[in-house]
Design a protein around this motif. Structure first.
Motif, PDB file in Angstrom:
ATOM      1  N   GLU A 100       5.148   7.128  -4.611  1.00  0.00           N
ATOM      2  CA  GLU A 100       3.936   6.631  -3.947  1.00  0.00           C
ATOM      3  C   GLU A 100       3.942   5.108  -3.864  1.00  0.00           C
ATOM      4  OE1 GLU A 100       0.767   8.270  -6.203  1.00  0.00           O
ATOM      5  OE2 GLU A 100       1.061  10.321  -5.457  1.00  0.00           O
ATOM      6  N   ARG A 101       4.373   4.454  -4.954  1.00  0.00           N
ATOM      7  CA  ARG A 101       4.458   2.984  -4.915  1.00  0.00           C
ATOM      8  C   ARG A 101       5.473   2.520  -3.880  1.00  0.00           C
ATOM      9  NH1 ARG A 101       4.172   3.471 -10.647  1.00  0.00           N
ATOM     10  NH2 ARG A 101       6.453   3.280 -10.758  1.00  0.00           N
ATOM     11  N   ALA A 102       6.616   3.225  -3.813  1.00  0.00           N
ATOM     12  CA  ALA A 102       7.636   2.842  -2.831  1.00  0.00           C
ATOM     13  C   ALA A 102       7.125   3.056  -1.411  1.00  0.00           C
ATOM     14  CB  ALA A 102       8.912   3.656  -3.064  1.00  0.00           C
ATOM     15  N   GLU A 103       6.391   4.168  -1.187  1.00  0.00           N
ATOM     16  CA  GLU A 103       5.843   4.421   0.149  1.00  0.00           C
ATOM     17  C   GLU A 103       4.801   3.389   0.529  1.00  0.00           C
ATOM     18  OE1 GLU A 103       4.401   8.381  -0.074  1.00  0.00           O
ATOM     19  OE2 GLU A 103       6.407   9.316  -0.019  1.00  0.00           O
ATOM     20  N   ARG A 104       3.950   3.010  -0.441  1.00  0.00           N
ATOM     21  CA  ARG A 104       2.955   1.975  -0.145  1.00  0.00           C
ATOM     22  C   ARG A 104       3.619   0.640   0.151  1.00  0.00           C
ATOM     23  NH1 ARG A 104       0.025   4.526  -4.419  1.00  0.00           N
ATOM     24  NH2 ARG A 104       0.786   2.980  -5.908  1.00  0.00           N
ATOM     25  N   ALA A 105       4.660   0.310  -0.628  1.00  0.00           N
ATOM     26  CA  ALA A 105       5.370  -0.949  -0.374  1.00  0.00           C
ATOM     27  C   ALA A 105       6.055  -0.925   0.984  1.00  0.00           C
ATOM     28  CB  ALA A 105       6.397  -1.201  -1.480  1.00  0.00           C
TER      29      ALA A 105
ATOM     30  N   ALA B   6       5.110   0.881   3.594  1.00  0.00           N
ATOM     31  CA  ALA B   6       4.073   0.781   4.623  1.00  0.00           C
ATOM     32  C   ALA B   6       3.583  -0.653   4.766  1.00  0.00           C
ATOM     33  CB  ALA B   6       2.904   1.706   4.276  1.00  0.00           C
ATOM     34  N   ALA B   7       3.451  -1.367   3.634  1.00  0.00           N
ATOM     35  CA  ALA B   7       3.021  -2.766   3.710  1.00  0.00           C
ATOM     36  C   ALA B   7       4.064  -3.618   4.426  1.00  0.00           C
ATOM     37  CB  ALA B   7       2.770  -3.311   2.304  1.00  0.00           C
ATOM     38  N   ARG B   8       5.347  -3.358   4.122  1.00  0.00           N
ATOM     39  CA  ARG B   8       6.399  -4.118   4.818  1.00  0.00           C
ATOM     40  C   ARG B   8       6.398  -3.797   6.311  1.00  0.00           C
ATOM     41  NH1 ARG B   8       9.375  -2.758   0.097  1.00  0.00           N
ATOM     42  NH2 ARG B   8      10.307  -0.981   1.178  1.00  0.00           N
ATOM     43  N   ARG B   9       6.171  -2.515   6.653  1.00  0.00           N
ATOM     44  CA  ARG B   9       6.151  -2.142   8.062  1.00  0.00           C
ATOM     45  C   ARG B   9       4.987  -2.818   8.791  1.00  0.00           C
ATOM     46  NH1 ARG B   9       5.490   2.783   7.393  1.00  0.00           N
ATOM     47  NH2 ARG B   9       3.288   2.983   7.953  1.00  0.00           N
ATOM     48  N   ARG B  10       3.811  -2.843   8.135  1.00  0.00           N
ATOM     49  CA  ARG B  10       2.672  -3.521   8.767  1.00  0.00           C
ATOM     50  C   ARG B  10       2.932  -5.015   8.913  1.00  0.00           C
ATOM     51  NH1 ARG B  10      -0.252   0.143   5.457  1.00  0.00           N
ATOM     52  NH2 ARG B  10      -0.456  -1.432   3.822  1.00  0.00           N
ATOM     53  N   ALA B  11       3.578  -5.604   7.899  1.00  0.00           N
ATOM     54  CA  ALA B  11       3.897  -7.037   7.999  1.00  0.00           C
ATOM     55  C   ALA B  11       4.884  -7.300   9.130  1.00  0.00           C
ATOM     56  CB  ALA B  11       4.462  -7.540   6.669  1.00  0.00           C
ATOM     57  N   ASP B  12       5.897  -6.424   9.272  1.00  0.00           N
ATOM     58  CA  ASP B  12       6.864  -6.587  10.363  1.00  0.00           C
ATOM     59  C   ASP B  12       6.188  -6.438  11.719  1.00  0.00           C
ATOM     60  OD1 ASP B  12       8.858  -6.994   8.537  1.00  0.00           O
ATOM     61  OD2 ASP B  12       9.561  -4.914   8.561  1.00  0.00           O
TER      62      ASP B  12
ATOM     63  N   ARG C 251      -3.662   4.157  12.698  1.00  0.00           N
ATOM     64  CA  ARG C 251      -4.833   3.380  12.325  1.00  0.00           C
ATOM     65  C   ARG C 251      -5.529   3.994  11.111  1.00  0.00           C
ATOM     66  NH1 ARG C 251      -7.648   2.122  18.217  1.00  0.00           N
ATOM     67  NH2 ARG C 251      -6.001   0.741  19.011  1.00  0.00           N
ATOM     68  N   LYS C 252      -5.631   5.351  11.053  1.00  0.00           N
ATOM     69  CA  LYS C 252      -6.229   6.013   9.903  1.00  0.00           C
ATOM     70  C   LYS C 252      -5.440   5.767   8.642  1.00  0.00           C
ATOM     71  CE  LYS C 252      -8.469   9.734  12.512  1.00  0.00           C
ATOM     72  NZ  LYS C 252      -8.528  11.205  12.750  1.00  0.00           N
ATOM     73  N   GLU C 253      -4.094   5.783   8.760  1.00  0.00           N
ATOM     74  CA  GLU C 253      -3.259   5.532   7.585  1.00  0.00           C
ATOM     75  C   GLU C 253      -3.460   4.113   7.087  1.00  0.00           C
ATOM     76  OE1 GLU C 253       0.656   6.453   8.822  1.00  0.00           O
ATOM     77  OE2 GLU C 253       0.443   8.612   8.489  1.00  0.00           O
TER      78      GLU C 253
END
Length: 409
Positions: A185-190, A192-198, A405-407
């Protein structure tokens, strides 16, 4: 020095199989000390009630107790050796005929740590070794081992020990699985955060490219006109300089708006994003650069993201006409039918054959904008020598975009 080590063929790269490199280098001194005191004191108390049945505690017994419990200090860093050391020490303690007591908890903690660390085979092997040693001592070797006159342990007691071992293994497996879930879960959140930043970096890059490419193209053209007419037609040169001033002011305002979104995350933009309602401004800017633009169709009511993408696509297409085409006329056709917005930008060419400093990011940016909304872009030369850009954008957000957007929320 490092290169010389890397050339050695037999050098082991990475942590050994019996260690756990992912753990912290901090050693659990307090918990180990408290556990050691508990084991030694508890065994001493248990020996009082077993004086007639078991051998008396001596120096060797206390050494075994300290080895079994003290080894737990390295249970996080080296879980496999610790599991085997605790199992071996407890087996020797049992074979020496010393009183039963908390020493067997050291085996539980050692094997528990190995299971949680993911060393399942080693943990099972240590438990199996202890179990085999217990059965061997309790049902066969007890005749030749102290204390004298000892009898075999009942098989009912073996079942109790088996249930105790099974419970420890089950709890350890549950903890291990849960930790792996937390790590995923931590890896998936990280991720997702990197994907949003990109995605945010790409969005800002597209905005800056579209704003600067269009404005600088207009400034470049007008600067050339101003230089050419500075002596022969000062009034026309003045008009060119006025256009340069207006274009640069607008570019600075839009760049400031993009940068404000970086400085104030989470806040709404201070000025609304541009949309198709600003098509007349694009037409005026293109006219100041010597390009006559004809617009067919009106600006429909669109979602902000679609409206911005449509505006930027038209802006980039007209910028490309100014920079890469000899044509001084362009046509923008806006069609809002069948739930989709169709934008078509045409010029009659021919191409100049020079990229005018372009890097090809304009078309890529248009495609990225359209794809992000679930639309498409088709761009290429026409048979008559002109160039055409066709963008199809859905008026409503696609289901994929809504899920994303929901995610994010």
């Amino acid at each position: 020095m490092e290169e010389q080590r890397a050339d050695v063929p037999w050098r082991w790269h990475g942590p050994p199989w019996w260690s756990n490199a992912s753990r912290s280098s901090h050693l659990p001194w307090r918990s180990t000390l408290l556990f050691t005191v508990f084991v030694v004191f508890g065994t001493h108390v248990a020996s009082v009630n077993q004086k007639s049945d078991r051998a008396h505690l001596d120096a060797f017994a206390y050494i075994l107790l300290l080895v079994a419990s003290g080894a737990l200090l390295w249970r996080q860093r080296y879980p496999v050796p610790v599991a085997f050391v605790t199992a071996a020490a407890a087996t020797v303690y049992l074979g020496a005929g010393y009183p039963y007591g908390p020493v067997f908890l050291t085996v539980a903690v050692g094997c528990f740590s190995a299971l949680v660390a993911g060393r399942r085979k080693a943990a099972w092997a240590a438990v199996g070794m202890f179990w085999a040693g217990h059965v061997l001592v309790s049902h066969w070797l007890y005749r030749w081992l102290p204390p004298a006159g000892d009898s075999a342990t009942s098989w009912g007691g073996e079942l109790v020990i088996a249930a105790w071992v099974a419970a420890i293994v089950a709890v350890a497996e549950l903890v291990r699985v849960r930790r792996e879930q937390w790590a995923r879960e931590r890896a998936e959140r990280a991720q997702a955060a990197r994907r949003r930043a990109d995605e945010e970096r790409l969005r800002i890059a597209r905005e800056l490219h579209d704003v600067l490419a269009h404005s600088i193209s207009v400034i470049n053209v007008q600067a050339g006109v101003g230089l050419a007419l500075l002596d022969s037609d000062p009034e026309q040169a003045r008009t060119a300089l006025t256009t340069i001033k207006a274009a640069s002011k607008e570019a600075l305002g839009e760049v400031r708006q993009v940068l404000d979104t970086l400085r104030t995350p989470g806040e709404a933009p201070r000025t609304p994003a541009p949309g198709l309602d600003r098509l007349p401004e694009l037409v005026e800017q293109a006219a100041s650069a010597g390009l006559t633009v004809t617009v067919e169709g009106g600006a429909p009511k669109l979602a902000p993201a679609t409206d911005l993408a449509a505006f930027r696509i038209v802006q980039e297409a007209l910028t490309n006409v100014v920079r890469h085409s000899r044509s001084r006329q362009a046509r923008v056709h806006v069609d809002n039918a069948e739930g989709a917005l169709r934008l078509r930008i045409d010029d009659d060419g021919p191409a100049t054959g020079a990229d005018a400093g372009g890097s090809g990011n304009g078309l890529a940016g248009m495609r990225e904008r359209a794809t992000a909304l679930g639309g498409t872009i088709e761009a290429g030369p026409r048979a008559d020598g002109g160039f055409s850009v066709l963008a199809v954008l859905p008026r409503k957000a696609s289901s994929h975009e809504l899920i994303e957007r929901k995610e994010d929320v």
